[in-house]
Design a protein around this motif. Structure first.
Motif, PDB file in Angstrom:
ATOM      1  N   SER A   1      -2.064   4.564 -12.415  1.00 36.86           N
ATOM      2  CA  SER A   1      -0.675   4.190 -12.734  1.00 36.86           C
ATOM      3  C   SER A   1      -0.655   3.006 -13.700  1.00 36.86           C
ATOM      4  O   SER A   1       0.119   2.975 -14.656  1.00 36.86           O
ATOM      5  CB  SER A   1       0.092   3.771 -11.472  1.00 36.86           C
ATOM      6  OG  SER A   1       0.241   4.846 -10.611  1.00 36.86           O
TER       7      SER A   1
ATOM      8  N   PRO B   1      -7.617  -2.391  -0.328  1.00 34.67           N
ATOM      9  CA  PRO B   1      -7.389  -0.983  -0.683  1.00 34.67           C
ATOM     10  C   PRO B   1      -8.682  -0.187  -0.849  1.00 34.67           C
ATOM     11  O   PRO B   1      -9.626  -0.667  -1.478  1.00 34.67           O
ATOM     12  CB  PRO B   1      -6.619  -1.065  -2.008  1.00 34.67           C
ATOM     13  CG  PRO B   1      -6.899  -2.428  -2.541  1.00 34.67           C
ATOM     14  CD  PRO B   1      -7.121  -3.312  -1.371  1.00 34.67           C
TER      15      PRO B   1
ATOM     16  N   CYS C   1       0.834  -1.208   0.000  1.00 30.54           N
ATOM     17  CA  CYS C   1       0.000   0.000   0.000  1.00 30.54           C
ATOM     18  C   CYS C   1       0.873   1.264   0.000  1.00 30.54           C
ATOM     19  O   CYS C   1       0.366   2.377   0.076  1.00 30.54           O
ATOM     20  CB  CYS C   1      -0.981  -0.001   1.159  1.00 30.54           C
ATOM     21  SG  CYS C   1      -0.173  -0.254   2.741  1.00 30.54           S
ATOM     22  N   ASN C   2       2.192   1.084  -0.115  1.00 24.28           N
ATOM     23  CA  ASN C   2       3.121   2.217  -0.206  1.00 24.28           C
ATOM     24  C   ASN C   2       3.156   2.702  -1.658  1.00 24.28           C
ATOM     25  O   ASN C   2       3.536   1.946  -2.551  1.00 24.28           O
ATOM     26  CB  ASN C   2       4.500   1.729   0.263  1.00 24.28           C
ATOM     27  CG  ASN C   2       5.606   2.739   0.031  1.00 24.28           C
ATOM     28  OD1 ASN C   2       5.476   3.672  -0.764  1.00 24.28           O
ATOM     29  ND2 ASN C   2       6.719   2.548   0.711  1.00 24.28           N
ATOM     30  N   PRO C   3       2.774   3.979  -1.916  1.00 22.68           N
ATOM     31  CA  PRO C   3       2.688   4.469  -3.301  1.00 22.68           C
ATOM     32  C   PRO C   3       3.966   4.275  -4.125  1.00 22.68           C
ATOM     33  O   PRO C   3       3.900   3.929  -5.310  1.00 22.68           O
ATOM     34  CB  PRO C   3       2.365   5.961  -3.147  1.00 22.68           C
ATOM     35  CG  PRO C   3       1.711   6.066  -1.807  1.00 22.68           C
ATOM     36  CD  PRO C   3       2.352   5.014  -0.949  1.00 22.68           C
TER      37      PRO C   3
ATOM     38  N   GLN D   1      -5.545   5.630  -7.487  1.00 14.74           N
ATOM     39  CA  GLN D   1      -4.145   5.933  -7.803  1.00 14.74           C
ATOM     40  C   GLN D   1      -3.467   4.737  -8.476  1.00 14.74           C
ATOM     41  O   GLN D   1      -2.741   4.884  -9.454  1.00 14.74           O
ATOM     42  CB  GLN D   1      -3.380   6.293  -6.518  1.00 14.74           C
ATOM     43  CG  GLN D   1      -3.815   7.591  -5.873  1.00 14.74           C
ATOM     44  CD  GLN D   1      -3.181   7.776  -4.486  1.00 14.74           C
ATOM     45  OE1 GLN D   1      -2.522   6.881  -3.949  1.00 14.74           O
ATOM     46  NE2 GLN D   1      -3.389   8.939  -3.904  1.00 14.74           N
ATOM     47  N   TRP D   2      -3.712   3.555  -7.903  1.00 17.83           N
ATOM     48  CA  TRP D   2      -3.114   2.319  -8.426  1.00 17.83           C
ATOM     49  C   TRP D   2      -3.563   2.090  -9.880  1.00 17.83           C
ATOM     50  O   TRP D   2      -2.741   1.844 -10.764  1.00 17.83           O
ATOM     51  CB  TRP D   2      -3.557   1.147  -7.540  1.00 17.83           C
ATOM     52  CG  TRP D   2      -2.714  -0.099  -7.600  1.00 17.83           C
ATOM     53  CD1 TRP D   2      -1.853  -0.546  -6.657  1.00 17.83           C
ATOM     54  CD2 TRP D   2      -2.684  -1.089  -8.661  1.00 17.83           C
ATOM     55  NE1 TRP D   2      -1.284  -1.732  -7.056  1.00 17.83           N
ATOM     56  CE2 TRP D   2      -1.774  -2.091  -8.282  1.00 17.83           C
ATOM     57  CE3 TRP D   2      -3.327  -1.206  -9.894  1.00 17.83           C
ATOM     58  CZ2 TRP D   2      -1.487  -3.202  -9.079  1.00 17.83           C
ATOM     59  CZ3 TRP D   2      -3.046  -2.304 -10.710  1.00 17.83           C
ATOM     60  CH2 TRP D   2      -2.140  -3.303 -10.301  1.00 17.83           C
TER      61      TRP D   2
ATOM     62  N   PHE E   1       3.732   0.503  -4.856  1.00 17.84           N
ATOM     63  CA  PHE E   1       2.582   0.005  -5.639  1.00 17.84           C
ATOM     64  C   PHE E   1       2.578   0.539  -7.073  1.00 17.84           C
ATOM     65  O   PHE E   1       2.036  -0.098  -7.973  1.00 17.84           O
ATOM     66  CB  PHE E   1       1.246   0.147  -4.908  1.00 17.84           C
ATOM     67  CG  PHE E   1       0.575   1.505  -4.838  1.00 17.84           C
ATOM     68  CD1 PHE E   1       0.284   2.239  -5.983  1.00 17.84           C
ATOM     69  CD2 PHE E   1       0.146   2.002  -3.612  1.00 17.84           C
ATOM     70  CE1 PHE E   1      -0.388   3.455  -5.917  1.00 17.84           C
ATOM     71  CE2 PHE E   1      -0.525   3.223  -3.520  1.00 17.84           C
ATOM     72  CZ  PHE E   1      -0.779   3.969  -4.686  1.00 17.84           C
ATOM     73  N   ARG E   2       3.208   1.686  -7.299  1.00 15.66           N
ATOM     74  CA  ARG E   2       3.302   2.185  -8.682  1.00 15.66           C
ATOM     75  C   ARG E   2       4.202   1.278  -9.510  1.00 15.66           C
ATOM     76  O   ARG E   2       3.953   1.036 -10.690  1.00 15.66           O
ATOM     77  CB  ARG E   2       3.799   3.631  -8.706  1.00 15.66           C
ATOM     78  CG  ARG E   2       2.736   4.601  -8.197  1.00 15.66           C
ATOM     79  CD  ARG E   2       3.011   6.061  -8.535  1.00 15.66           C
ATOM     80  NE  ARG E   2       1.809   6.843  -8.268  1.00 15.66           N
ATOM     81  CZ  ARG E   2       1.563   7.463  -7.109  1.00 15.66           C
ATOM     82  NH1 ARG E   2       2.446   7.404  -6.132  1.00 15.66           N
ATOM     83  NH2 ARG E   2       0.437   8.130  -6.930  1.00 15.66           N
TER      84      ARG E   2
ATOM     85  N   GLN F   1      -9.750   5.457  -2.873  1.00 11.26           N
ATOM     86  CA  GLN F   1      -8.729   6.439  -3.238  1.00 11.26           C
ATOM     87  C   GLN F   1      -7.419   5.761  -3.657  1.00 11.26           C
ATOM     88  O   GLN F   1      -6.836   6.092  -4.692  1.00 11.26           O
ATOM     89  CB  GLN F   1      -8.463   7.386  -2.055  1.00 11.26           C
ATOM     90  CG  GLN F   1      -7.552   8.552  -2.420  1.00 11.26           C
ATOM     91  CD  GLN F   1      -7.130   9.360  -1.202  1.00 11.26           C
ATOM     92  OE1 GLN F   1      -7.525   9.067  -0.077  1.00 11.26           O
ATOM     93  NE2 GLN F   1      -6.328  10.378  -1.417  1.00 11.26           N
ATOM     94  N   LEU F   2      -6.982   4.778  -2.841  1.00  9.62           N
ATOM     95  CA  LEU F   2      -5.760   4.050  -3.176  1.00  9.62           C
ATOM     96  C   LEU F   2      -5.933   3.302  -4.498  1.00  9.62           C
ATOM     97  O   LEU F   2      -5.059   3.330  -5.367  1.00  9.62           O
ATOM     98  CB  LEU F   2      -5.391   3.083  -2.045  1.00  9.62           C
ATOM     99  CG  LEU F   2      -3.976   2.487  -2.103  1.00  9.62           C
ATOM    100  CD1 LEU F   2      -3.494   2.107  -0.709  1.00  9.62           C
ATOM    101  CD2 LEU F   2      -3.872   1.275  -2.999  1.00  9.62           C
ATOM    102  N   GLN F   3      -7.088   2.650  -4.663  1.00  7.49           N
ATOM    103  CA  GLN F   3      -7.346   1.939  -5.919  1.00  7.49           C
ATOM    104  C   GLN F   3      -7.306   2.894  -7.107  1.00  7.49           C
ATOM    105  O   GLN F   3      -6.785   2.546  -8.166  1.00  7.49           O
ATOM    106  CB  GLN F   3      -8.715   1.255  -5.866  1.00  7.49           C
ATOM    107  CG  GLN F   3      -8.738  -0.005  -5.022  1.00  7.49           C
ATOM    108  CD  GLN F   3      -9.947  -0.862  -5.336  1.00  7.49           C
ATOM    109  OE1 GLN F   3     -10.327  -1.032  -6.488  1.00  7.49           O
ATOM    110  NE2 GLN F   3     -10.565  -1.430  -4.309  1.00  7.49           N
TER     111      GLN F   3
END
Length: 333
Positions: free
Chosen positions: A253, A242, A103-105, A249-250, A108-109, A245-247
């Motif tokens: 990317s 996740p 879950c660390n951007p 971003q993921w 995960f990118r 919001q996290l999804q």
């Protein structure tokens, strides 16, 4: 396969100075042995020997085929040789990840980009691939036990696992709904749990390991399966799944990288992210179901000291909990 695959060198053992081999793990799925000549373990060859009854769960020809395709595209370690009951390949240096890492951007990118790279691999000779998800699920369904000799185990099985009629109905429903979501069929890893992702901080890259379940499947299944794995394996905690919001971003990317690898430019719209979000969260249902069936088969055959029945219960419970939530999601006009 759900973190218990001895093909996953999660905790790297310290080698003895005089030893030339290290046994990573030993169990029903595989035996994995690291072979090396110097005690720094810099140049390691892995030998994986298939475990008892694994042919029920894993298509070995499919695994090697996927391994070779991924290797040809720079997405897998070197495969040195295969033999009747195993294979031999390169050891990837780095750290096997945990739920706290994925879950660390910054990490995960890298994962999203690497998965996009695999999904963008062209099927050869203009062949249009088909998913074997429903076929595989049907096969697993035909292998699940109807009961257990152990009385306590059997009691839990009968009270906490849905009847085979209910399971059959759910499979029919999923096939009908999910097949029509329009998710492309691509080459998938199909088992992207945290321990199957090796992060090399020095090089700033990630590599995936273990292709036992890889093959052509719906793109959204592979991502949904990975999102489910944010919850971990031995102490499953779905509060780690996740959030939106996290999804977002993921998935952004991922789509930027996927389009780039496909040569479509890199512009990604909100609507594209939203559509993929819905597909992924609905396909996450199929992932819960698939590993639920898998765990029931493991509960019958595995000699690993792990509560596979408990794991199956957790996956089916989460399937039924998520189903109304994700089926309520509607594609934007």
């Amino acid at each position: 396969d759900v973190g218990l695959d001895p093909g996953t060198p999660g905790s790297r053992p310290e080698p003895k100075a005089d030893a030339l081999t290290t046994l990573f793990t030993d169990g029903i799925t595989n035996k994995l042995i690291g072979c090396y000549v110097s005690n720094t373990m810099e140049d390691v060859v892995l030998v994986r020997i298939y475990g008892n009854k694994t042919e029920l769960l894993v298509d070995r020809d499919e695994e090697v085929k996927s391994f070779r395709v991924l290797q040809a595209h720079g997405c897998a370690p070197q495969l040195y040789c295969t033999f009747n009951n195993g294979l031999c390949y390169e050891f990837i240096q780095g750290e096997a990840l945990d739920p706290k890492h994925v879950c660390n951007p910054a990490i995960f990118r890298l994962i999203a980009r690497q998965l996009a790279k695999i999904h963008a691999i062209h099927a050869h000779n203009g062949w249009i691939p088909k998913s074997n998800l429903w076929l595989k699920m049907g096969k697993y369904f035909s292998l699940i036990p109807t009961g257990f000799a152990d009385e306590d185990l059997n009691k839990r099985f009968l009270s906490d696992i849905p009847s085979s009629q209910i399971l059959q109905e759910e499979m029919t429903w999923m096939k009908e709904i999910l097949s029509n979501l329009g998710s492309p069929v691509v080459l998938c890893h199909n088992d992207l749990l945290c321990k199957n992702i090796i992060y090399n901080e020095k090089q700033g890259d990630v590599q995936f390991i273990d292709y036992e379940y890889s093959g052509y499947n719906y793109l959204a299944y592979d991502i949904g399966n990975h999102f489910n794995e944010f919850a971990g394996v031995s102490d499953v905690d779905y509060s780690l799944y996740p959030d939106r919001q996290l999804q977002g971003q993921w998935l952004r990317s991922y789509l930027e990288a996927y389009k780039e690898y496909k040569g479509y430019g890199t512009e990604v719209t909100e609507k594209e992210v939203e559509i993929l979000f819905i597909q992924v969260n609905q396909f996450a249902l199929a992932s819960h179901f698939f590993w639920g069936l898998w765990a029931l088969i493991q509960a019958k055959y595995s000699t690993i000291d792990f509560d596979f029945l408990g794991y199956a219960i957790v996956r089916f419970n989460q399937y039924f909990k998520m189903k109304p939530e994700v089926t309520a999601l509607k594609v934007p006009e």
